[in-house]
Design a protein around this motif. Structure first.
Motif, PDB file in Angstrom:
ATOM      1  N   ALA A  46       0.835  -1.205   0.000  1.00 18.25           N
ATOM      2  CA  ALA A  46       0.000   0.000   0.000  1.00 18.25           C
ATOM      3  C   ALA A  46       0.870   1.254   0.000  1.00 18.25           C
ATOM      4  O   ALA A  46       0.598   2.217  -0.727  1.00 18.25           O
ATOM      5  N   VAL A  47       1.945   1.234   0.793  1.00 17.50           N
ATOM      6  CA  VAL A  47       2.798   2.420   0.877  1.00 17.50           C
ATOM      7  C   VAL A  47       3.563   2.630  -0.423  1.00 17.50           C
ATOM      8  O   VAL A  47       3.575   3.733  -0.989  1.00 17.50           O
ATOM      9  N   THR A  50       1.318   3.858  -3.137  1.00 21.62           N
ATOM     10  CA  THR A  50       0.988   5.277  -3.002  1.00 21.62           C
ATOM     11  C   THR A  50       2.151   6.151  -3.445  1.00 21.62           C
ATOM     12  O   THR A  50       1.968   7.149  -4.143  1.00 21.62           O
ATOM     13  N   LEU A  51       3.353   5.736  -3.054  1.00 20.06           N
ATOM     14  CA  LEU A  51       4.522   6.547  -3.409  1.00 20.06           C
ATOM     15  C   LEU A  51       4.709   6.598  -4.925  1.00 20.06           C
ATOM     16  O   LEU A  51       5.177   7.603  -5.465  1.00 20.06           O
ATOM     17  N   GLU A  55       1.143  10.922  -7.570  1.00 22.80           N
ATOM     18  CA  GLU A  55       0.600  12.081  -6.863  1.00 22.80           C
ATOM     19  C   GLU A  55       1.673  12.798  -6.057  1.00 22.80           C
ATOM     20  O   GLU A  55       1.469  13.909  -5.602  1.00 22.80           O
ATOM     21  N   ILE A  56       2.781  12.114  -5.850  1.00 23.41           N
ATOM     22  CA  ILE A  56       3.836  12.680  -5.005  1.00 23.41           C
ATOM     23  C   ILE A  56       4.743  13.549  -5.864  1.00 23.41           C
ATOM     24  O   ILE A  56       5.297  13.083  -6.857  1.00 23.41           O
ATOM     25  N   VAL A  57       4.900  14.820  -5.481  1.00 26.92           N
ATOM     26  CA  VAL A  57       5.779  15.694  -6.254  1.00 26.92           C
ATOM     27  C   VAL A  57       6.993  16.158  -5.463  1.00 26.92           C
ATOM     28  O   VAL A  57       7.969  16.626  -6.027  1.00 26.92           O
ATOM     29  N   SER A  58       6.931  16.055  -4.141  1.00 31.08           N
ATOM     30  CA  SER A  58       8.122  16.423  -3.379  1.00 31.08           C
ATOM     31  C   SER A  58       8.399  15.329  -2.361  1.00 31.08           C
ATOM     32  O   SER A  58       7.482  14.729  -1.818  1.00 31.08           O
ATOM     33  N   GLU A  60      11.192  15.430   0.201  1.00 29.86           N
ATOM     34  CA  GLU A  60      12.000  15.644   1.407  1.00 29.86           C
ATOM     35  C   GLU A  60      11.202  15.418   2.692  1.00 29.86           C
ATOM     36  O   GLU A  60      11.688  14.793   3.630  1.00 29.86           O
ATOM     37  N   TRP A  61       9.937  15.877   2.731  1.00 28.70           N
ATOM     38  CA  TRP A  61       9.158  15.730   3.955  1.00 28.70           C
ATOM     39  C   TRP A  61       8.782  14.277   4.188  1.00 28.70           C
ATOM     40  O   TRP A  61       8.752  13.801   5.320  1.00 28.70           O
ATOM     41  N   ILE A  62       8.470  13.591   3.105  1.00 23.51           N
ATOM     42  CA  ILE A  62       8.108  12.183   3.235  1.00 23.51           C
ATOM     43  C   ILE A  62       9.268  11.390   3.812  1.00 23.51           C
ATOM     44  O   ILE A  62       9.132  10.645   4.784  1.00 23.51           O
ATOM     45  N   SER A  64      11.903  12.444   5.461  1.00 24.88           N
ATOM     46  CA  SER A  64      12.228  12.753   6.858  1.00 24.88           C
ATOM     47  C   SER A  64      11.205  12.117   7.794  1.00 24.88           C
ATOM     48  O   SER A  64      11.567  11.555   8.827  1.00 24.88           O
ATOM     49  N   GLY A  65       9.928  12.209   7.445  1.00 22.13           N
ATOM     50  CA  GLY A  65       8.893  11.634   8.299  1.00 22.13           C
ATOM     51  C   GLY A  65       9.078  10.143   8.473  1.00 22.13           C
ATOM     52  O   GLY A  65       8.998   9.618   9.583  1.00 22.13           O
ATOM     53  N   ILE A  66       9.337   9.452   7.378  1.00 23.10           N
ATOM     54  CA  ILE A  66       9.476   7.995   7.463  1.00 23.10           C
ATOM     55  C   ILE A  66      10.718   7.618   8.279  1.00 23.10           C
ATOM     56  O   ILE A  66      10.678   6.700   9.104  1.00 23.10           O
TER      57      ILE A  66
END
Lengths: 459, 95
Positions: A46-47, A50-51, A55-58, A60-62, A64-66
């Protein structure tokens, strides 16, 4: 509405099936680990799906969060002792709900038009999410002893809570018609946070299994509502699974206490105090020494141990395992009778005893043990109290009347291992302690058991 | 509107399946069940990812926090469930 992304949707369907198979595995300890692997693969798919969905355009935040999330999650999983499991479960509900609230707020602020059209779902999401965040944090605080575990009550509490509840629901209804009112939206979230605090503060430690189950359910409902809000079916499915799991556990827990949800949530009115001194005066108790206990156990053929929260507090599970091994070596059959609400979360005793390396087929449910209790030679009650209180069967005036209990008193002999004559959490006198076949063995569970084991080893 | 109905179908049916499946979970594994469903509901991660990965700055910040929180649940939840399940062993003993 964007065009349907077929590969992504199919990935989500596969993930959903794997989640269901994963939970199905938990029907037996032998299939459980394989089941979890299915669920993990589902999550991974699922992850990744989604990646890669476009739909994902940036990134860096993803990333860092992960990275941060994985580090914290891994550390918690590795270093948290099993005794802290109730706290961990409580706080993880807070994390899950927080994610749901934030996704909801984001929808509201950024995808304004779509959010307004789906306000009922979005409202549910942030309402349930917010009250789960603070409610779970309160439960965490109580279990971690950061805030008093006793019910915190004040006069008019229920009135205040009900008022708060209606104001919040009123705002929710208002928002369905006037979704653009940002101030109301955020006030509603703030009030839900407050409700979460007020909801759990008055609930006492022994009722924590129900609170944790309810929060489990709410976190799932919040996730399912998120699925409605962002039109994502795998979220709805996973959320419903979580929601129904929490719901079923709540039912089992409240049945095991013979109490309704309403009674647990709004019933903290302080426990009736029994005049202990008088009762103790009237009825003598039989005290046992370590030697007496050893002698009694040696004579037994079948021993049933009833563990309770006191065993967890004293960290006595390893000593309990050792004792059971000593007894088994002498040909004595040892089993464990586990009450559904023993401890601070569903399944608490099972996890502790499994950690101490006790075979799971020795862990028996209350309904299995009770019919055979009269064939038990010695029933050892270790740190449990209310779950073996026969007043629940006989004493109509008792607050726990009607609660299903483990019928320890039906055993030929009962040895109660207890710190002192203090009452259990519910503050209720326990007639079991005064029965003629009951022997009291006072002391810290772990120390007493270790002395007992030493006594056995002496021969 | 038809889409909403479709989602309701999903909700009701999934809830039903969940109820039937979880009813059969052995009480011995109730704690692992809680941590497992917790990990699974970390699926909010997929919603968080989309937010954190968008070009809008507010979304990125909110999404970042949400991704962190959900990842803690997914990674931590599955790891701790495995750790617990490993403990549930059956001893071979001669009877």
């Amino acid at each position: 509405m964007a065009a349907i992304n077929y590969p992504l949707e199919i990935t989500y369907i596969i993930a959903s099936v794997l989640f269901i198979l994963g939970l199905k595995g938990l029907s037996h300890p032998e299939s459980a680990r394989r089941g979890m692997h299915y669920a993990e693969i589902g999550m991974f798919l699922a992850v990744v799906g989604t990646l890669l969905s476009g739909e994902i355009v940036s990134w860096e935040w993803i990333v860092s969060g992960i990275v941060i999330g994985s580090a914290i999650g891994t550390a918690m999983a590795i270093f948290m002792p099993m005794t802290a499991m109730p706290q961990r479960i409580a706080i993880s509900h807070a994390f899950g709900a927080l994610a749901a609230v934030l996704v909801g707020v984001n929808e509201y602020l950024v995808h304004t038009e779509r959010a307004y059209s789906i306000m009922p779902a979005l409202g549910f999401e942030v309402l349930f999410g917010a009250l789960t965040v603070t409610g779970s944090l309160m439960a965490f605080g109580k279990l971690q002893d950061l805030i008093p575990g006793v019910p915190l009550t004040y006069k008019g509490q229920n009135v205040v809570n009900i008022l708060l509840f209606f104001i919040t629901v009123g705002m929710f209804v208002y928002l369905i018609f006037y979704p653009a009112d940002t101030a109301v939206f955020f006030t509603m979230i703030a009030l839900s946070f407050v409700i979460g605090v007020f909801l759990v503060l008055p609930i006492g430690g022994a009722d924590m299994p129900v609170v944790l189950s309810l929060m489990n359910s709410y976190a799932g409902l919040a996730a399912a509502a998120t699925g409605f809000a962002i039109n994502n079916k795998v979220l709805i499915i996973a959320g419903s699974l979580d929601g129904s799991s929490g719901f079923i556990l709540s039912i089992i827990m409240s049945k095991a206490m013979n109490r309704s949800f309403a009674n647990i949530l709004f019933g903290a009115v302080g426990s009736p105090k029994v005049d202990m001194a008088k009762l103790a005066e009237q009825r003598p108790i039989n005290r046992f020494t370590i030697e007496d206990t050893k002698f009694a156990l040696e004579q037994a053929e079948r021993v049933v141990i009833v563990p309770g929260y006191g065993m967890a507090v004293a960290q006595a599970q390893y000593a309990v395992r050792e004792l059971s091994e000593v007894l088994e070596k002498r040909g004595i059959k040892v089993e464990f009778a586990i009450h559904p609400v023993a401890g601070r979360m569903p399944g608490h005793m099972n996890v502790l005893l499994a950690e101490a390396n006790i075979s799971y087929d020795q862990l028996l449910e209350m309904d299995v043990v009770n019919p055979t209790m009269d064939t038990v030679d010695v029933c050892m009650v270790i740190g449990a109290n209310d779950v073996v209180n026969p007043a629940a069967r006989t004493e109509k005036s008792s607050p726990i009347y009607g609660m299903p209990i483990i019928n320890a008193d039906k055993a030929r002999m009962v040895i109660v291992l207890k710190r002192s004559m203090a009452t259990g959490f519910a503050g209720i006198e326990n007639p079991l302690f005064y029965e003629s076949n009951t022997k009291m063995l006072f002391g810290d569970a772990k120390n007493v058991l270790q002395e007992l084991i030493a006594e056995f080893k002496k021969g | 509107m038809s889409n909403l109905i479709e989602l309701l179908y999903v909700l009701v049916l999934a809830g039903f399946v969940g109820f039937e499946v979880i009813k059969k979970v052995t009480p011995t594994l109730h704690t692992p069940l809680m941590s497992a469903t917790n990990a699974i509901s970390g699926i909010s991660l997929v919603g968080s990812l989309v937010a954190a990965g968008s070009s809008h700055q507010v979304s990125q910040i909110l999404g970042f926090v949400a991704v962190t929180a959900a990842t803690i649940n997914v990674v931590g939840g599955f790891l701790i469930t495995e750790r617990m399940l490993k403990m549930f062993k059956r001893k071979e003993r001669k009877s």
